[in-house]
Design a protein around this motif. Structure first.
Motif, PDB file in Angstrom:
ATOM      1  N   ASP A   1       0.811  -1.222   0.000  1.00 11.50           N
ATOM      2  CA  ASP A   1       0.000   0.000   0.000  1.00 11.50           C
ATOM      3  C   ASP A   1       0.843   1.269   0.000  1.00 11.50           C
ATOM      4  OD1 ASP A   1      -2.355  -1.417  -0.063  1.00 11.50           O
ATOM      5  OD2 ASP A   1      -2.632  -1.393   2.115  1.00 11.50           O
ATOM      6  N   ARG A   2       1.990   1.259   0.660  1.00  5.85           N
ATOM      7  CA  ARG A   2       2.839   2.452   0.689  1.00  5.85           C
ATOM      8  C   ARG A   2       3.368   2.765  -0.699  1.00  5.85           C
ATOM      9  NH1 ARG A   2       7.766   4.169   0.363  1.00  5.85           N
ATOM     10  NH2 ARG A   2       8.535   2.086  -0.083  1.00  5.85           N
ATOM     11  N   VAL A   3       3.810   1.738  -1.411  1.00  3.82           N
ATOM     12  CA  VAL A   3       4.300   1.937  -2.779  1.00  3.82           C
ATOM     13  C   VAL A   3       3.169   2.438  -3.677  1.00  3.82           C
ATOM     14  CG1 VAL A   3       5.278   0.812  -4.814  1.00  3.82           C
ATOM     15  CG2 VAL A   3       6.161   0.250  -2.538  1.00  3.82           C
ATOM     16  N   LYS A   4       1.976   1.863  -3.530  1.00  6.15           N
ATOM     17  CA  LYS A   4       0.827   2.316  -4.329  1.00  6.15           C
ATOM     18  C   LYS A   4       0.553   3.803  -4.108  1.00  6.15           C
ATOM     19  CE  LYS A   4      -1.813  -2.005  -4.347  1.00  6.15           C
ATOM     20  NZ  LYS A   4      -3.052  -2.646  -3.841  1.00  6.15           N
ATOM     21  N   ALA A   5       0.570   4.230  -2.846  1.00 10.02           N
ATOM     22  CA  ALA A   5       0.292   5.635  -2.533  1.00 10.02           C
ATOM     23  C   ALA A   5       1.358   6.544  -3.123  1.00 10.02           C
ATOM     24  CB  ALA A   5       0.203   5.823  -1.019  1.00 10.02           C
ATOM     25  N   ASN A   6       2.620   6.142  -3.019  1.00  9.74           N
ATOM     26  CA  ASN A   6       3.712   6.957  -3.567  1.00  9.74           C
ATOM     27  C   ASN A   6       3.675   6.993  -5.088  1.00  9.74           C
ATOM     28  OD1 ASN A   6       4.734   7.803  -1.121  1.00  9.74           O
ATOM     29  ND2 ASN A   6       6.120   6.055  -0.927  1.00  9.74           N
ATOM     30  N   MET A   7       3.272   5.891  -5.696  1.00 11.25           N
ATOM     31  CA  MET A   7       3.179   5.869  -7.154  1.00 11.25           C
ATOM     32  C   MET A   7       2.079   6.810  -7.641  1.00 11.25           C
ATOM     33  SD  MET A   7       4.453   4.772  -9.957  1.00 11.25           S
ATOM     34  CE  MET A   7       5.472   3.426  -9.374  1.00 11.25           C
ATOM     35  N   GLU A   8       0.969   6.857  -6.922  1.00 10.82           N
ATOM     36  CA  GLU A   8      -0.110   7.779  -7.290  1.00 10.82           C
ATOM     37  C   GLU A   8       0.377   9.224  -7.252  1.00 10.82           C
ATOM     38  OE1 GLU A   8      -3.244   7.433  -8.461  1.00 10.82           O
ATOM     39  OE2 GLU A   8      -2.853   5.286  -8.647  1.00 10.82           O
ATOM     40  N   LYS A   9       1.161   9.569  -6.233  1.00 10.01           N
ATOM     41  CA  LYS A   9       1.706  10.930  -6.122  1.00 10.01           C
ATOM     42  C   LYS A   9       2.658  11.227  -7.266  1.00 10.01           C
ATOM     43  CE  LYS A   9       1.315  11.029  -1.096  1.00 10.01           C
ATOM     44  NZ  LYS A   9       2.052  10.999   0.190  1.00 10.01           N
ATOM     45  N   LEU A  10       3.511  10.253  -7.592  1.00 11.79           N
ATOM     46  CA  LEU A  10       4.455  10.444  -8.698  1.00 11.79           C
ATOM     47  C   LEU A  10       3.700  10.620 -10.021  1.00 11.79           C
ATOM     48  CD1 LEU A  10       7.810   8.893  -9.403  1.00 11.79           C
ATOM     49  CD2 LEU A  10       6.038   8.430 -11.077  1.00 11.79           C
ATOM     50  N   VAL A  11       2.674   9.807 -10.256  1.00  9.12           N
ATOM     51  CA  VAL A  11       1.912   9.898 -11.500  1.00  9.12           C
ATOM     52  C   VAL A  11       1.173  11.230 -11.578  1.00  9.12           C
ATOM     53  CG1 VAL A  11      -0.039   8.910 -12.768  1.00  9.12           C
ATOM     54  CG2 VAL A  11       1.754   7.415 -11.890  1.00  9.12           C
ATOM     55  N   ASP A  12       0.605  11.682 -10.454  1.00  5.39           N
ATOM     56  CA  ASP A  12      -0.042  13.004 -10.446  1.00  5.39           C
ATOM     57  C   ASP A  12       0.942  14.084 -10.878  1.00  5.39           C
ATOM     58  OD1 ASP A  12      -2.456  11.992  -9.623  1.00  5.39           O
ATOM     59  OD2 ASP A  12      -2.212  12.563  -7.515  1.00  5.39           O
ATOM     60  N   GLU A  13       2.170  13.981 -10.383  1.00  8.18           N
ATOM     61  CA  GLU A  13       3.173  15.002 -10.680  1.00  8.18           C
ATOM     62  C   GLU A  13       3.632  14.940 -12.135  1.00  8.18           C
ATOM     63  OE1 GLU A  13       7.052  15.426  -8.341  1.00  8.18           O
ATOM     64  OE2 GLU A  13       5.659  16.832  -7.399  1.00  8.18           O
ATOM     65  N   ILE A  14       3.886  13.739 -12.650  1.00 11.13           N
ATOM     66  CA  ILE A  14       4.359  13.641 -14.036  1.00 11.13           C
ATOM     67  C   ILE A  14       3.245  14.047 -15.003  1.00 11.13           C
ATOM     68  CG2 ILE A  14       3.849  11.189 -14.503  1.00 11.13           C
ATOM     69  CD1 ILE A  14       7.052  13.093 -15.541  1.00 11.13           C
ATOM     70  N   GLN A  15       1.990  13.774 -14.647  1.00 10.91           N
ATOM     71  CA  GLN A  15       0.873  14.240 -15.480  1.00 10.91           C
ATOM     72  C   GLN A  15       0.836  15.766 -15.520  1.00 10.91           C
ATOM     73  OE1 GLN A  15      -2.648  10.918 -14.942  1.00 10.91           O
ATOM     74  NE2 GLN A  15      -2.380  12.396 -13.303  1.00 10.91           N
ATOM     75  N   TRP A  16       1.007  16.396 -14.365  1.00  7.50           N
ATOM     76  CA  TRP A  16       0.953  17.854 -14.283  1.00  7.50           C
ATOM     77  C   TRP A  16       2.080  18.477 -15.108  1.00  7.50           C
ATOM     78  CZ3 TRP A  16       3.866  22.031 -12.863  1.00  7.50           C
ATOM     79  CH2 TRP A  16       3.185  23.228 -12.640  1.00  7.50           C
ATOM     80  N   TYR A  17       3.304  17.992 -14.893  1.00  7.06           N
ATOM     81  CA  TYR A  17       4.445  18.525 -15.636  1.00  7.06           C
ATOM     82  C   TYR A  17       4.326  18.205 -17.127  1.00  7.06           C
ATOM     83  CZ  TYR A  17       7.262  20.029 -11.635  1.00  7.06           C
ATOM     84  OH  TYR A  17       7.732  20.690 -10.537  1.00  7.06           O
ATOM     85  N   GLY A  18       3.894  16.992 -17.442  1.00  8.19           N
ATOM     86  CA  GLY A  18       3.763  16.614 -18.847  1.00  8.19           C
ATOM     87  C   GLY A  18       2.774  17.492 -19.590  1.00  8.19           C
ATOM     88  N   SER A  19       1.627  17.748 -18.968  1.00 12.29           N
ATOM     89  CA  SER A  19       0.621  18.609 -19.594  1.00 12.29           C
ATOM     90  C   SER A  19       1.097  20.052 -19.683  1.00 12.29           C
ATOM     91  CB  SER A  19      -0.685  18.549 -18.803  1.00 12.29           C
ATOM     92  OG  SER A  19      -1.265  17.278 -18.902  1.00 12.29           O
ATOM     93  N   ALA A  20       1.692  20.550 -18.591  1.00  8.49           N
ATOM     94  CA  ALA A  20       2.122  21.950 -18.562  1.00  8.49           C
ATOM     95  C   ALA A  20       3.193  22.227 -19.607  1.00  8.49           C
ATOM     96  CB  ALA A  20       2.636  22.302 -17.161  1.00  8.49           C
ATOM     97  N   ILE A  21       4.198  21.365 -19.684  1.00  2.41           N
ATOM     98  CA  ILE A  21       5.294  21.591 -20.637  1.00  2.41           C
ATOM     99  C   ILE A  21       4.805  21.392 -22.069  1.00  2.41           C
ATOM    100  CG2 ILE A  21       7.534  20.714 -21.413  1.00  2.41           C
ATOM    101  CD1 ILE A  21       8.249  20.281 -18.455  1.00  2.41           C
ATOM    102  N   SER A  22       3.969  20.382 -22.286  1.00  5.45           N
ATOM    103  CA  SER A  22       3.435  20.158 -23.643  1.00  5.45           C
ATOM    104  C   SER A  22       2.630  21.355 -24.124  1.00  5.45           C
ATOM    105  CB  SER A  22       2.558  18.901 -23.667  1.00  5.45           C
ATOM    106  OG  SER A  22       3.324  17.760 -23.404  1.00  5.45           O
ATOM    107  N   ASN A  23       1.806  21.911 -23.234  1.00  2.00           N
ATOM    108  CA  ASN A  23       1.004  23.085 -23.603  1.00  2.00           C
ATOM    109  C   ASN A  23       1.888  24.299 -23.879  1.00  2.00           C
ATOM    110  OD1 ASN A  23      -1.401  21.675 -23.425  1.00  2.00           O
ATOM    111  ND2 ASN A  23      -1.734  22.225 -21.285  1.00  2.00           N
TER     112      ASN A  23
END
Length: 197
Positions: free
Chosen positions: A166-188
């Motif tokens: 569960d700890r890894v799952k929670a940390n992965m969700e945070k990492l994915v949220d961050e890469i989505q944000w950066y990926g969208s922001a830089i692409s735009n």
């Protein structure tokens, strides 16, 4: 959020590698969020991940192997990358650096990158992550602040790419949220204004 094109680079070629299941999990999480994801595995590339002649140093690109040209195109068209790396001797594995070094820094430039690190010991490969940041920066990638660290990786993933911790799952969700944000922001930003010369 629009779907992103995300490449997941697996940094291990060892027999019995744990990273294969870690990478499957990363791919599954991203696909569940409707992103277009592809795994880049050194064992499935034409040179088993070893650098013989990097693409940018070939005199004639027409003589480059098709797999190199195809992978380079995928890198240039990606919105973001995620690196899945073990820790070898307190550093990055040669399979990861050799595989990524086959392609020119210009192909990676201005793209966000997240780091997932793991080890069989209690530190979870965090020393590899600290080596990864300057390496990725020299390629022109922007590493996001969040890192997903997986200590004592053995037994935390199954062969289908499911995480049992569960700890890894929670940390992965945070990492994915961050890469989505950066990926969208830089692409735009790239779409609106291009990239610095």
């Amino acid at each position: 959020m629009s779907a992103l094109r995300i490449l997941v680079f697996l940094g291990s070629t060892r027999e019995g590698r744990h990273g294969e299941n870690v990478a499957k999990y990363v791919v599954n999480v991203l696909k569940n969020k409707k992103h277009n994801v592809e795994l880049i595995d050194p064992l499935t590339l034409g040179s088993d991940g070893h650098v013989y002649q990097p693409l940018q140093f070939r005199r004639d690109l027409n003589e480059a192997p098709e797999w190199m040209l195809e992978t380079n195109s995928k890198i240039k068209n990606a919105n973001a990358l995620i690196i899945v790396t073990p820790e070898y001797n307190c550093a990055l594995p040669p399979a990861l650096t050799s595989m990524m070094d086959q392609f020119p820094p210009a192909s990676y430039k201005h793209r966000p990158c997240a780091i997932v690190c793991y080890s069989m010991g209690p530190f979870g490969g965090i020393r590899a992550a600290s080596f990864a940041r300057p390496f990725l920066s020299e390629l022109g990638l922007v590493s996001v602040p969040k890192v997903c660290v997986v200590p004592e990786v053995q037994g935390k993933f199954n062969d289908e790419g499911q995480c049992l911790d569960d700890r890894v799952k929670a940390n992965m969700e945070k990492l994915v949220d961050e890469i989505q944000w950066y990926g969208s922001a830089i692409s735009n930003k790239i779409k609106a204004d291009g990239v610095p010369s």
